[in-house]
Write a protein that holds these residues in place. Structure first.
Motif, PDB file in Angstrom:
ATOM      1  N   ALA A  37       9.378  41.370  64.960  1.00 25.73           N
ATOM      2  CA  ALA A  37       8.950  41.678  63.596  1.00 25.73           C
ATOM      3  C   ALA A  37      10.171  41.785  62.692  1.00 25.73           C
ATOM      4  O   ALA A  37      11.135  42.503  63.009  1.00 25.73           O
ATOM      5  N   ALA A  38      10.153  41.081  61.566  1.00 23.79           N
ATOM      6  CA  ALA A  38      11.252  41.157  60.599  1.00 23.79           C
ATOM      7  C   ALA A  38      11.250  42.533  59.936  1.00 23.79           C
ATOM      8  O   ALA A  38      10.197  43.080  59.612  1.00 23.79           O
ATOM      9  N   VAL A  39      12.455  43.083  59.734  1.00 26.26           N
ATOM     10  CA  VAL A  39      12.594  44.430  59.172  1.00 26.26           C
ATOM     11  C   VAL A  39      13.570  44.388  58.002  1.00 26.26           C
ATOM     12  O   VAL A  39      14.647  43.785  58.098  1.00 26.26           O
ATOM     13  N   ARG A  40      13.207  45.047  56.907  1.00 25.23           N
ATOM     14  CA  ARG A  40      14.107  45.248  55.758  1.00 25.23           C
ATOM     15  C   ARG A  40      14.311  46.740  55.558  1.00 25.23           C
ATOM     16  O   ARG A  40      13.345  47.515  55.622  1.00 25.23           O
ATOM     17  N   VAL A  41      15.555  47.143  55.306  1.00 27.35           N
ATOM     18  CA  VAL A  41      15.868  48.540  55.036  1.00 27.35           C
ATOM     19  C   VAL A  41      15.724  48.771  53.541  1.00 27.35           C
ATOM     20  O   VAL A  41      16.490  48.216  52.728  1.00 27.35           O
ATOM     21  N   LEU A  42      14.743  49.578  53.158  1.00 25.62           N
ATOM     22  CA  LEU A  42      14.522  49.887  51.746  1.00 25.62           C
ATOM     23  C   LEU A  42      15.397  51.051  51.294  1.00 25.62           C
ATOM     24  O   LEU A  42      15.914  51.046  50.173  1.00 25.62           O
ATOM     25  N   GLU A  43      15.562  52.048  52.141  1.00 24.99           N
ATOM     26  CA  GLU A  43      16.411  53.194  51.846  1.00 24.99           C
ATOM     27  C   GLU A  43      17.064  53.639  53.142  1.00 24.99           C
ATOM     28  O   GLU A  43      16.401  53.746  54.172  1.00 24.99           O
ATOM     29  N   VAL A  73      19.038  60.391  61.486  1.00 25.14           N
ATOM     30  CA  VAL A  73      19.132  59.729  60.183  1.00 25.14           C
ATOM     31  C   VAL A  73      17.761  59.173  59.812  1.00 25.14           C
ATOM     32  O   VAL A  73      17.068  58.585  60.644  1.00 25.14           O
ATOM     33  N   ARG A  74      17.344  59.360  58.563  1.00 21.83           N
ATOM     34  CA  ARG A  74      16.059  58.860  58.094  1.00 21.83           C
ATOM     35  C   ARG A  74      16.242  57.545  57.362  1.00 21.83           C
ATOM     36  O   ARG A  74      17.220  57.341  56.637  1.00 21.83           O
ATOM     37  N   LEU A  75      15.295  56.649  57.546  1.00 22.93           N
ATOM     38  CA  LEU A  75      15.310  55.330  56.911  1.00 22.93           C
ATOM     39  C   LEU A  75      13.913  55.023  56.378  1.00 22.93           C
ATOM     40  O   LEU A  75      12.917  55.474  56.940  1.00 22.93           O
ATOM     41  N   ARG A  76      13.872  54.258  55.319  1.00 24.11           N
ATOM     42  CA  ARG A  76      12.606  53.708  54.847  1.00 24.11           C
ATOM     43  C   ARG A  76      12.640  52.211  55.096  1.00 24.11           C
ATOM     44  O   ARG A  76      13.547  51.511  54.622  1.00 24.11           O
ATOM     45  N   LEU A  77      11.646  51.707  55.859  1.00 28.52           N
ATOM     46  CA  LEU A  77      11.662  50.337  56.339  1.00 28.52           C
ATOM     47  C   LEU A  77      10.413  49.588  55.896  1.00 28.52           C
ATOM     48  O   LEU A  77       9.353  50.193  55.684  1.00 28.52           O
ATOM     49  N   ALA A  78      10.554  48.274  55.785  1.00 30.32           N
ATOM     50  CA  ALA A  78       9.419  47.374  55.575  1.00 30.32           C
ATOM     51  C   ALA A  78       9.364  46.429  56.762  1.00 30.32           C
ATOM     52  O   ALA A  78      10.333  45.695  57.015  1.00 30.32           O
ATOM     53  N   LEU A  79       8.262  46.470  57.513  1.00 32.15           N
ATOM     54  CA  LEU A  79       8.096  45.646  58.709  1.00 32.15           C
ATOM     55  C   LEU A  79       7.126  44.516  58.426  1.00 32.15           C
ATOM     56  O   LEU A  79       6.105  44.715  57.753  1.00 32.15           O
ATOM     57  N   GLU A  80       7.419  43.345  58.956  1.00 30.33           N
ATOM     58  CA  GLU A  80       6.503  42.206  58.868  1.00 30.33           C
ATOM     59  C   GLU A  80       6.212  41.734  60.293  1.00 30.33           C
ATOM     60  O   GLU A  80       7.038  41.048  60.898  1.00 30.33           O
ATOM     61  N   ILE A  81       5.053  42.100  60.804  1.00 32.77           N
ATOM     62  CA  ILE A  81       4.703  41.661  62.147  1.00 32.77           C
ATOM     63  C   ILE A  81       4.370  40.164  62.107  1.00 32.77           C
ATOM     64  O   ILE A  81       3.905  39.651  61.080  1.00 32.77           O
ATOM     65  N   PRO A  82       4.622  39.434  63.184  1.00 33.61           N
ATOM     66  CA  PRO A  82       4.501  37.964  63.120  1.00 33.61           C
ATOM     67  C   PRO A  82       3.091  37.465  62.851  1.00 33.61           C
ATOM     68  O   PRO A  82       2.927  36.354  62.341  1.00 33.61           O
ATOM     69  N   PRO A  85       1.590  38.589  57.524  1.00 36.47           N
ATOM     70  CA  PRO A  85       2.748  38.605  56.618  1.00 36.47           C
ATOM     71  C   PRO A  85       2.787  39.814  55.681  1.00 36.47           C
ATOM     72  O   PRO A  85       3.818  40.056  55.053  1.00 36.47           O
ATOM     73  N   ARG A  86       1.708  40.554  55.546  1.00 32.09           N
ATOM     74  CA  ARG A  86       1.723  41.699  54.642  1.00 32.09           C
ATOM     75  C   ARG A  86       2.670  42.769  55.175  1.00 32.09           C
ATOM     76  O   ARG A  86       2.524  43.209  56.319  1.00 32.09           O
ATOM     77  N   PRO A  87       3.663  43.221  54.379  1.00 37.93           N
ATOM     78  CA  PRO A  87       4.638  44.199  54.885  1.00 37.93           C
ATOM     79  C   PRO A  87       4.006  45.559  55.136  1.00 37.93           C
ATOM     80  O   PRO A  87       3.057  45.967  54.465  1.00 37.93           O
ATOM     81  N   ILE A  88       4.531  46.236  56.142  1.00 39.93           N
ATOM     82  CA  ILE A  88       4.119  47.596  56.481  1.00 39.93           C
ATOM     83  C   ILE A  88       5.291  48.522  56.179  1.00 39.93           C
ATOM     84  O   ILE A  88       6.378  48.356  56.752  1.00 39.93           O
ATOM     85  N   GLN A  89       5.104  49.463  55.281  1.00 38.23           N
ATOM     86  CA  GLN A  89       6.180  50.374  54.902  1.00 38.23           C
ATOM     87  C   GLN A  89       6.059  51.673  55.687  1.00 38.23           C
ATOM     88  O   GLN A  89       4.977  52.270  55.756  1.00 38.23           O
ATOM     89  N   VAL A  90       7.188  52.085  56.270  1.00 36.03           N
ATOM     90  CA  VAL A  90       7.215  53.301  57.075  1.00 36.03           C
ATOM     91  C   VAL A  90       8.474  54.096  56.745  1.00 36.03           C
ATOM     92  O   VAL A  90       9.491  53.534  56.319  1.00 36.03           O
ATOM     93  N   THR A  91       8.389  55.389  56.943  1.00 42.73           N
ATOM     94  CA  THR A  91       9.564  56.250  56.940  1.00 42.73           C
ATOM     95  C   THR A  91       9.842  56.618  58.390  1.00 42.73           C
ATOM     96  O   THR A  91       8.945  57.094  59.093  1.00 42.73           O
TER      97      THR A  91
END
Length: 637
Positions: A37-43, A73-82, A85-91
């Protein structure tokens, strides 16, 4: 906002970097799946480009990155499962680190996104996709697709697909797709993302998942492959942790180099017929027939000789299980070995206990001859007076409501009537109480002709299907029996015996346990021995133990050793729906329902007569295990 923490040196913790399959459920609260799953770090701290989650569950993930962060350490992430395509935002919060990457635990996820994560990680989404693929291919996929999750079996299977060049059908997800023929040109068991399969077809741009289907007669397979790369007209996909197949086999089979079945054939000049063997196991084989061979499924073969790699073995007989046409015009026939003419008499050596004729004999004969009795019931022009049908509810010892139908040939509202016999019908898995209506009425009609007062109770098993207790949330999620165990059915059976005893005070009690319900039935009989003793136990198509039925159902895969070591998969698939394997297998072992020796110990303690009815083509039950169980010392047979 999330406080930013300075990036520190890699942290080496005691726990392993990856979420191991063998970890206990206290450490991993939900099923985990190997994915990409592609991951983007939002915060939060920067973790590099091309960040991917390679292990994912509804509660956390493993992020593959050369960088590291401090624990907590806390992160806010956006996951895209294969597959979506709709991103899933998690803390998330970092909980472990290693040179391979970091493990994070999700702390803030919306209910909808958590459900999507659970569906992906628990294979529910994959199960539904495979069902859609099967429907799209129509008649090309016979039977019900069953899951196979043993890594070594999957690798052996797909390596053979590549080496033999078997034709595959590639299918893109979505509607209106067109199946594309292709072949596997290479299999790599140890790629950067685990085992991979390379196909001789280029997937269209932005394709993230391909579904592959292929036949290796007599089996048909389907799987979901995550697209890793598309280069030079070829596509590389990641091999999944689960594939699906159609055949229910009780054992593995191998392809011998030189093997023949030799049958007597007086009409031929040489007096014998030699059939080449295509694959062989202890309990059966598949053979090659000429195109004009006259055989049909269900046909019985007489005794014959089996030659395999220089060794000769005498087979008492066999039953034809299936026939399938091969590309070169010949026919493949699947054989299940049996004991020939002696099969029906093979239980004669079992120690029998003397049982006088009468009620017990009549009841057992009624169940075993159900087909003829039902026909007579339908055709008979005159019917005797019958009592009404009553819906009742009572609770088992867990406090769960059990819904049942009571049939009787007397007025059940009259407290002065004490019936001669009360019968409980325990259902097969996923069968509702209404299915056994004809059986109940046939029992009553037969006993009524003999002047007996009788009452029959048939119930819905709780947490399976019907009107008994269900988990509304799990049912809405499409996994109604996720937490079901053999113990649930045993408690329902015991509660039903107690209900009839408490209400009607019958002179005798009979338990009819159909198929899988025979496994917990023996515990229910022992549990109720003092307050509602069973005088006759009948098990139509009864399963002897959990290991036997689950191994047969899962195409020969025995997971009991894996669960004993804490390494079994969190979720398995039963009749197209997920069930928590840890609970199912764990409860069976804890309650003494898992193994043949458990069944023999229980049978040795049961003094009531036992009647076991075997199906000729029943692929869930191993005949030899039933024989060994019934041959337990002491007990009633």
């Amino acid at each position: 906002m999330i406080a930013r923490d300075d990036v520190q040196e890699p942290q080496l913790l005691e726990r392993p970097a990856r979420w191991e399959v063998g970890r206990s459920n206290e450490e991993r609260r939900s099923p985990r799946r190997r994915t990409l799953a592609a991951v983007r770090v939002l915060e939060g701290p920067e973790l590099g480009r091309g960040l991917m989650a390679t292990d994912l569950s509804a509660d956390g993930a493993f992020l593959r990155t050369p960088l590291a962060v401090a624990p907590d350490v806390r992160l806010r992430l956006a996951l895209e499962i294969p597959t979506d395509p709709r991103p899933i935002q998690v803390t998330a919060r970092a909980v472990r680190s290693s040179p391979e990457g970091i493990g994070v635990r999700f702390e803030e996820v919306s209910a909808r996104d958590r459900a999507r994560l659970r569906s992906h990680a628990g294979f529910y989404e994959m199960d539904e996709a495979i069902v859609r693929v099967q429907r799209a291919l129509g008649d090309l996929v016979p039977g019900n697709l069953l899951p196979l999750g043993e890594p070594s079996e999957i690798q052996t299977l797909l390596q053979g697909v590549a080496e033999r060049g078997l034709p595959l059908t590639a299918i893109r997800p979505g509607r209106g797709f067109t199946p594309v023929p292709c072949r596997a040109v290479a299999f790599d068991p140890a790629g950067p993302h685990g085992a991979t399969l390379r196909l001789d077809v280029a997937a269209p741009p932005r394709t993230r998942v391909l579904y592959l289907a292929f036949a290796d007669a007599p089996l048909f397979y389907a799987l979901e492959g995550i697209v890793l790369s598309v280069r030079g007209g070829e596509t590389e996909v990641m091999v999944p942790e689960r594939v699906y197949l159609t055949e229910r086999r009780a054992e593995r089979r191998a392809g011998p180099r030189a093997a023949f079945c030799e049958l007597a054939a007086p009409h031929l000049p040489e007096g014998r017929l030699r059939l080449p063997v295509m694959d062989l196991g202890e309990g059966g084989a598949s053979v090659r027939l000429a195109a004009g061979a006259v055989l049909v499924p269900g046909a019985r073969l007489p005794a014959f000789s089996l030659e395999a790699e220089g060794a000769r073995r005498e087979i008492a007989g066999a039953t034809v299980r299936y026939l399938s046409a091969l590309d070169d015009g010949v026919v493949r026939a699947g054989l299940r070995f049996d004991e020939g003419e002696g099969a029906r008499d093979s239980f004669r050596e079992i120690r029998h206990h003397a049982v006088r004729g009468g009620l017990a004999t009549r009841l057992s004969r009624t169940v075993s001859l159900l087909g003829g009795k039902v026909a007579a019931f339908v055709r008979r022009p005159r019917r005797t007076e019958e009592g009404g049908v009553e819906i009742v509810r009572y609770k088992n010892r867990r406090g769960d409501a059990v819904a049942a139908i009571v049939d009787a040939n007397f007025d059940t509202s009259d407290p002065n009537v004490r019936p001669d016999v009360a019968v409980v019908i325990a259902p097969a898995i996923l069968k509702r109480k209404e299915v056994f209506g004809l059986l109940a009425r046939t029992l009553l009609d037969d006993l009524d002709r003999d002047g007996r007062k009788a009452v029959v109770l048939r119930f819905d098993a709780s947490y399976i299907a019907g009107e008994s207790a269900m988990d509304a949330r799990l049912a809405a999620e499409g996994r109604p029996y996720y937490h079901w165990t053999f113990g649930h059915l045993g408690d329902d059976t015991a509660a039903s015996l107690r209900y009839l005893q408490r209400r009607f005070r019958p002179a005798r009690r009979t338990l009819v346990s159909v198929s899988l319900s025979a496994i917990p039935a023996r515990k229910a009989i022992l549990e109720c021995a003092a307050e509602a003793p069973v005088d006759l136990w009948i098990a139509p198509f009864g399963c002897p133990d959990a290991q036997d039925v689950l191994r047969n159902y899962l195409a020969g895969l025995d997971l009991f050793d894996a669960y004993r070591r804490g390494e079994g998969p969190e979720t398995i698939l039963i009749h197209g729906r997920p069930i928590r394997g840890v609970s199912l297998y764990g409860q069976a072992m804890e309650a003494g329902l898992a193994f043949l020796e458990d069944a023999r110990k229980d049978l040795a303690r049961i003094a009531a007569p036992v009647v076991w009815i075997l199906g000729t083509y029943d692929c869930w039950v191993t005949r030899s295990r039933v024989r060994a169980m019934l041959d337990a010392p002491g007990g009633g047979v």
